[in-house]
Structures are given as structure tokens and as C-alpha cells.
Write an enzyme that holds these catalytic residues in place. Structure first.
Site, PDB file in Angstrom:
ATOM      1  N   CYS A 131      41.341  33.532  40.208  1.00 57.85           N
ATOM      2  CA  CYS A 131      42.507  32.977  39.414  1.00 57.85           C
ATOM      3  C   CYS A 131      42.501  31.309  39.521  1.00 57.85           C
ATOM      4  O   CYS A 131      42.989  31.298  40.705  1.00 57.85           O
ATOM      5  CB  CYS A 131      43.595  33.807  39.261  1.00 57.85           C
ATOM      6  SG  CYS A 131      45.146  33.068  38.163  1.00 57.85           S
ATOM      7  N   LYS A 170      36.243  39.367  42.721  1.00 56.09           N
ATOM      8  CA  LYS A 170      35.882  38.349  41.750  1.00 56.09           C
ATOM      9  C   LYS A 170      36.316  37.090  42.193  1.00 56.09           C
ATOM     10  O   LYS A 170      37.116  36.745  42.535  1.00 56.09           O
ATOM     11  CB  LYS A 170      36.712  38.860  40.580  1.00 56.09           C
ATOM     12  CG  LYS A 170      36.155  37.841  39.240  1.00 56.09           C
ATOM     13  CD  LYS A 170      37.027  38.028  37.895  1.00 56.09           C
ATOM     14  CE  LYS A 170      36.398  37.321  37.027  1.00 56.09           C
ATOM     15  NZ  LYS A 170      37.074  37.205  35.749  1.00 56.09           N
TER      16      LYS A 170
END
Length: 351
Positions: A131, A170
Site C-alpha cells: 500500500c 504483496k
């Protein structure tokens, strides 16, 4: 009606499956084998991937769908609203939960709590290290972990210590323009014990601007032995298949490409298998829109989300701007459904 009843009632008209296969029942004993069997996944998206969205994607052919980012601090401090993001809805056989934060001890606690509450419906825990939003990174969370591989390693190991499901993460290409840490960072995460890695082809400083570099996905594939999931600019079924073929990734994660297009996953599977794929008709698109709106209402989500959803499904339709403006004024499921019916009748008259 319950979410499952809604799917059964409206699914056929929307050309969506009325039965969603559990990811755990997919052929193969390993995560990699299951991903290879159906390599198209619905990405975690903040403010988007709620239960209604996930169920639509699974009905459209996604192998697996992820929760929105879930704060480990929120779980630590006992916020039940945080748990609303975690629980699968009726009709979802299983789910992947993505956690974010910066404290290994909170990840340890959260991983244990998530597995205890979800039990066999939990497929895997994914750690968000991608993010790019400043309010996340300034706390050392999300893509800020790319600058702190020691802390990232401790987080992965903390999760593994408290759960029996696979732990994945991720990541992005790097933090800043011109910087690439993904292959080296991926090797560190593999050594820590992750079962798979998702790689987004942008740096954090790009946010979602510019073009994702798919080549970095291929470089990570070459750097590690665990499955790699490609991400970034997968805006159509054709591009999903292209990413698989060009990068050597085991699977592909679809985010914005699934906006108003839950069929993308099934279409990609057909293209990959060289089968003829079905393009949804206008009637099917309108039925899918109504289904997703009704699912929002059935799951207690705020109906303001329906305005964005309507805009996605209306994209490309005649007089879409005018219809979108009218949908923006809707506040209740009754108003949304009434407008869907009006649009359906107008579309039928036009032919």
C-alpha cells in the site's frame, strides 16, 4: 433474501454461476497447484472488496477473493468494526484475509484470532507490504516495509507461528522512482517462509499513476521458487492472460479491471483454455448491477457504495452520463432497483 438466495435468484439472468466452488477443493495439495488450476484472483481493495463485491467476483469465476486491508492494530484494540471486514458472507465458501500494520506482535495476535474465528473458511493470510498511501506508510506500514526487510521478515514469521494456513505477502517494485528492490526483497520473504508473493509492477511513489512494469514480475519469478502472482494494469481478461504468458507468473491478481465486470475471471479462464468466451449482454449487465446492489443491501453495507457500482456497470452504455447522474441521487435499495428497472425498460425499447 439472503446473499445466497439472491445469487440463486438473479445469477442466471446475469450469466453468473449460482454455485461457487471452494478454493480448498481445487485440484492439488499445494497452494501453487491450486493457483495454477485457476490462476485468476480478485485483489484486496480498500473501500471496494466487501462481501457483495467478493461474492460477485467468485460467481464470475475468480478462484479466490481477498478482504479489504484489515488493521492488526484494530484487531488488537478489540474493534468489532474491524471484524466486519474479515468475516465472509453467506455464499462465500472461503476467503483470503489481508492484514496490514507494522508490529510483529500484533500480527501474531491477529493471525491467531483470524484463524480461530474463521476456521476452515480461511484459505490464507496475506501481509500487505504494497500500500502506497501516505497515511499508511508514515506509520511504517504497507510499502514502507520494503525499506525494512528485517521487520517484514519478523512479521511473516510471527504470522507463521500462530496459523496453520499459508502466509503470503504483496509487494511493489520498490518505494521510489528508479528503485527496484522486489527480487531481493522477495528472496528475503521466501527465506522467512511465505508460500507465495504478489508483485505489483509500480513503485510506491507512483501510487497508481503511470504504467505498471510487468517485467519486474518476471524478474521476481526468476528470483524465487515460490509461486508469484502478478498485479498491475490487468484491466481486461485478455490482459490477465497476457500477464501470465509474458511474466511466467503462476497467477494474476485483478483489481480495477473487475469494476463492473465480474465476468472477467471466467472470460480469462476461457481465453487461457482457448475456448470461446461469452461477452455479457446489456440485459445481463443490468441484472448483475441489480444483483450487486441487492447484495449490498442484504449485507448491511452503506448504500452510498451503490453509486460507484452503478457508474462502473453503466460505463460505455448509451447516455451513460445522464443515467449515472440519476443513480448518484439514489439513497435506498428501493430507489436503486426502481431506476434499474426503468433503465432496463428503456434499453428493451431501444433494442
Amino acid at each position: 433474501m439472503t446473499p445466497l438466495e439472491l445469487l440463486r435468484a438473479y445469477g442466471p439472468a446475469a450469466d453468473l454461476s449460482t454455485g461457487v466452488a471452494p478454493f480448498a477443493s481445487t485440484l492439488g495439495d499445494t497452494l501453487g497447484a491450486r493457483l495454477a488450476h485457476n490462476p485468476f484472483l480478485m485483489a484486496p481493495m480498500a473501500g471496494v472488496s466487501d462481501g457483495a463485491y467478493r461474492l460477485m467476483a467468485r460467481a464470475g469465476g475468480a478462484a479466490l477473493a481477498y478482504t479489504e486491508m484489515v488493521s492488526v492494530a484494530g484487531i488488537h484494540y478489540g474493534g468489532e468494526k474491524t471484524w466486519d471486514l474479515v468475516y465472509p458472507i453467506e455464499g462465500e465458501p472461503d476467503i483470503a484475509v489481508q492484514l496490514f500494520g507494522s508490529r510483529p506482535e500484533q500480527f501474531r495476535e491477529a493471525a491467531a484470532a483470524v484463524q480461530q474465528r474463521l476456521k476452515e473458511r480461511l484459505v490464507l493470510i496475506d501481509v500487505n507490504m504494497a500500500c502506497p498511501v501516505p497515511k499508511v506508510t508514515r506509520k511504517g506500514e504497507g510499502s514502507a516495509l520494503l525499506d525494512d526487510p528485517k521487520r517484514a521478515t519478523d512479521i511473516v514469521r510471527a504470522c507463521l507461528a500462530e496459523t496453520t494456513v499459508p502466509v503470503t505477502c504483496k509487494i511493489r517494485r520498490g518505494r521510489r522512482a528508479g528503485e527496484e528492490v522486489a527480487p531481493e526483497f522477495a528472496r528475503a520473504m521466501e527465506a522467512a517462509g511465505v508460500s507465495a508473493l504478489t508483485v505489483h509492477g509500480r513503485t510506491a511513489s507512483q501510487l497508481y499513476r503511470g504504467q505498471a512494469d510487468w517485467d519486474v514480475v518476471g524478474r521476481v519469478v526468476q528470483a524465487v521458487r515460490v509461486p508469484v502472482i502478478g498485479s498491475g494494469d490487468v484491466l481486461s481478461a485478455e490482459r490477465a492472460v497476457r500477464m501470465l504468458r509474458e511474466t511466467g507468473a503462476t497467477a494474476v491478481m485483478v483489481a480495477r479491471g473487475s469494476y463492473g465486470n465480474p465476468w472477467l475471471f471466467g472470460e480469462a479462464r476461457d481465453i487461457l483454455a482457448r475456448r470461446e468466451h461469452h461477452v455479457p449482454t446489456l440485459a445481463e449487465r443490468l441484472s448483475a448491477l441489480e444483483l450487486q446492489l441487492r447484495l449490498l443491501d442484504a449485507t448491511g453495507a452503506h448504500m452510498a457504495r451503490g453509486r460507484s457500482i452503478a457508474g462502473w456497470y453503466l460505463k460505455g452504455l448509451p447516455h451513460a452520463t445522464s443515467w449515472r447522474g440519476r443513480f448518484m441521487g439514489c439513497t435506498s435499495i428501493e430507489e436503486f432497483v426502481e431506476l434499474c428497472q426503468e433503465l432496463r425498460e428503456v434499453a428493451h425499447e431501444v433494442g
